[in-house]
Design a protein around this motif. Structure first.
Motif, PDB file in Angstrom:
ATOM      1  N   PHE A 127     -15.581  56.048   7.408  1.00  0.00           N
ATOM      2  CA  PHE A 127     -14.645  57.154   7.664  1.00  0.00           C
ATOM      3  C   PHE A 127     -15.367  58.471   7.937  1.00  0.00           C
ATOM      4  N   SER A 128     -16.652  58.534   7.659  1.00  0.00           N
ATOM      5  CA  SER A 128     -17.404  59.765   7.895  1.00  0.00           C
ATOM      6  C   SER A 128     -17.664  60.025   9.371  1.00  0.00           C
ATOM      7  N   SER A 129     -17.426  59.034  10.223  1.00  0.00           N
ATOM      8  CA  SER A 129     -17.767  59.137  11.647  1.00  0.00           C
ATOM      9  C   SER A 129     -16.534  59.344  12.514  1.00  0.00           C
ATOM     10  N   PRO A 130     -16.503  60.421  13.319  1.00  0.00           N
ATOM     11  CA  PRO A 130     -15.386  60.589  14.255  1.00  0.00           C
ATOM     12  C   PRO A 130     -15.359  59.492  15.314  1.00  0.00           C
ATOM     13  N   PHE A 131     -16.520  58.942  15.638  1.00  0.00           N
ATOM     14  CA  PHE A 131     -16.566  57.856  16.619  1.00  0.00           C
ATOM     15  C   PHE A 131     -15.927  56.591  16.043  1.00  0.00           C
ATOM     16  N   SER A 132     -16.139  56.367  14.739  1.00  0.00           N
ATOM     17  CA  SER A 132     -15.465  55.250  14.083  1.00  0.00           C
ATOM     18  C   SER A 132     -13.949  55.444  14.138  1.00  0.00           C
ATOM     19  N   TYR A 133     -13.515  56.669  13.890  1.00  0.00           N
ATOM     20  CA  TYR A 133     -12.075  56.938  13.966  1.00  0.00           C
ATOM     21  C   TYR A 133     -11.523  56.564  15.334  1.00  0.00           C
ATOM     22  N   LEU A 134     -12.187  57.046  16.390  1.00  0.00           N
ATOM     23  CA  LEU A 134     -11.685  56.782  17.733  1.00  0.00           C
ATOM     24  C   LEU A 134     -11.642  55.288  18.028  1.00  0.00           C
ATOM     25  N   GLN A 176      -6.122  52.843   8.529  1.00  0.00           N
ATOM     26  CA  GLN A 176      -5.615  53.789   9.523  1.00  0.00           C
ATOM     27  C   GLN A 176      -5.123  55.085   8.888  1.00  0.00           C
ATOM     28  N   PRO A 177      -4.353  55.037   7.774  1.00  0.00           N
ATOM     29  CA  PRO A 177      -3.971  56.304   7.140  1.00  0.00           C
ATOM     30  C   PRO A 177      -5.160  57.151   6.696  1.00  0.00           C
ATOM     31  N   LEU A 178      -6.208  56.523   6.204  1.00  0.00           N
ATOM     32  CA  LEU A 178      -7.389  57.270   5.781  1.00  0.00           C
ATOM     33  C   LEU A 178      -8.084  57.922   6.973  1.00  0.00           C
ATOM     34  N   TYR A 179      -8.202  57.179   8.076  1.00  0.00           N
ATOM     35  CA  TYR A 179      -8.819  57.757   9.274  1.00  0.00           C
ATOM     36  C   TYR A 179      -7.983  58.917   9.814  1.00  0.00           C
ATOM     37  N   ARG A 180      -6.672  58.732   9.875  1.00  0.00           N
ATOM     38  CA  ARG A 180      -5.814  59.813  10.389  1.00  0.00           C
ATOM     39  C   ARG A 180      -5.917  61.053   9.504  1.00  0.00           C
TER      40      ARG A 180
END
Length: 409
Positions: free
Chosen positions: A215-222, A310-314
């Motif tokens: 979750f620390s990575s914005p690329f992982s989020y995308l 998904q909720p954690l990433y958002r």
């Protein structure tokens, strides 16, 4: 009408991969194309970067990078020859020749140099080679060392730096910049052209898609906004592998915050690039004001409750909530209708901690150098959310030649 400008150095293999398509895009959309040869060595020096940045990369990163370039070449119908990491100064004379060549002849000379370097594996600092190429195009070989050529090259490079260019190849269209051979679909859309498409060719086999993420990575989020859809479209089994990105970086010898080790121009481009991908995927995105995030608890929670991924990433990358705080994670758990006390007890159990550690070690063993790392059938490893197109092909049965697939070109 805005011009399409292309800043390039023939020492870069990705520039070779992009050259023909850049020209095709200009023709397709009716825009004038301005070829701007620059000195990659000077670009690096001006930004305080080493002339061979990859020399300081972790072995996993060099390996992933080289595989990625060769896979891109295969998809472009090209075979690269020679060392992918040539000294950047090797092309200085070639770039002077290009800068001194008239715009009407520059494309032909450029392709001749690309062909010599990357199709035939020739050294670009071979004076005899450069003279032959000049003469074959009706040019005086004196252009190679002419003061006017050197001045034109320096002027192009200085202009590139002033406009935010940090590497090659870079496309400029108006005020917009795109770096790399792999962003040309974005360029096409901005210019009113069409993105490259390839028909699906599924082989009928069901595959497994493992997603090593943090979750620390914005690329992982995308990436993680898309992988469930990707798995469903390709009838693949989706397996989540939460891992500790910081532990991976420490183990392989990568800066703990790679984005902050980049030049200012590259950092600025990176933030724009993330937003463009978010727009492309039609998902919300905001770079968190709480960066860097401590995501240990969030990762452990997601390991025992995957529905919270998904909720954690958002929360982190769309709503700017601080996942480093236990209270924030607890609130997200409650919002999902779960009991934080029960979930935290399971998340902090020794077997959960061991699972995260094992995932991190497995990622490193597979050659991971960052997040997301996406693995098809435990064999084909892809790094980055911008490689989902390759992942889709792999889920349909594509095995790149560099990974042991058949090479019938």
């Amino acid at each position: 009408m805005a011009q399409l400008e292309w800043f390039f150095d023939v020492i870069c293999p990705q520039a070779h991969l992009a050259a023909s398509r850049v020209e095709s895009l200009a023709r397709e959309t009716g825009h004038d194309l301005v070829l701007r040869p620059v000195s990659l060595a000077h670009l690096y020096e001006a930004q305080g970067l080493p002339l061979q940045p990859e020399a300081d990369w972790a072995e996993n990163k060099r390996h992933r990078h080289d595989h990625d370039v060769l896979r891109q070449a295969e998809l472009a119908g090209l075979r690269l020859r020679g060392d992918l990491h040539r000294p950047v100064r090797e092309s200085e004379a070639a770039q002077r020749l290009l800068a001194g060549t008239s715009p009407t002849q520059r494309s032909g000379v450029m392709h001749a140099l690309f062909n010599a370097a990357w199709e035939r594996g020739k050294a670009l600092d071979d004076t005899g080679l450069l003279r032959r190429i000049a003469e074959e195009h009706g040019l005086a070989s004196a252009l190679i060392d002419a003061d006017a050529s050197a001045s034109a090259l320096a002027a192009n490079t200085d202009e590139a730096l002033s406009r935010g260019v940090f590497g090659v190849p870079t496309v400029a269209f108006g005020e917009q910049l795109w770096w790399g051979a792999d962003r040309l679909d974005f360029v096409a859309r901005a210019m009113g052209g069409s993105a490259a498409t390839a028909p699906r060719q599924p082989d009928g086999h069901r595959r497994r898609l493992e997603v090593f993420h943090d979750f620390s990575s914005p690329f992982s989020y995308l990436a993680c906004t898309q992988v469930a859809r990707l798995a469903q479209e390709h009838d693949a089994e989706l397996v989540w592998r939460p891992m500790l990105l910081g532990a991976l970086f420490k183990s392989i010898g990568t800066p703990m915050m790679p984005i902050r080790a980049m030049s200012e121009n590259r950092q600025a481009w990176g933030l724009r690039d993330m937003q463009q991908w978010a727009t492309h995927w039609n998902v919300p995105f905001r770079f968190t004001s709480h960066f860097p995030l401590n995501t240990v608890l969030a990762l452990r929670v997601s390991a025992v409750a995957p529905d919270l991924i998904q909720p954690l990433y958002r929360a982190a990358w769309a709503d700017n909530r601080n996942l480093s705080e236990q209270e924030t994670v607890a609130a997200i758990v409650r919002e999902a209708g779960m009991d934080p006390e029960d979930l935290f007890a399971r998340a902090t159990a020794e077997e959960t901690k061991a699972l995260i550690k094992t995932n991190t070690q497995q990622a490193e063993a597979l050659g991971a150098c960052g997040a997301p790392t996406l693995v098809v059938d435990g064999r084909l490893v892809f790094w980055g959310q911008d490689r989902l197109d390759m992942v889709a092909r792999a889920l349909d049965g594509w095995v790149p030649a560099v990974d042991g697939g058949a090479d019938d070109r």
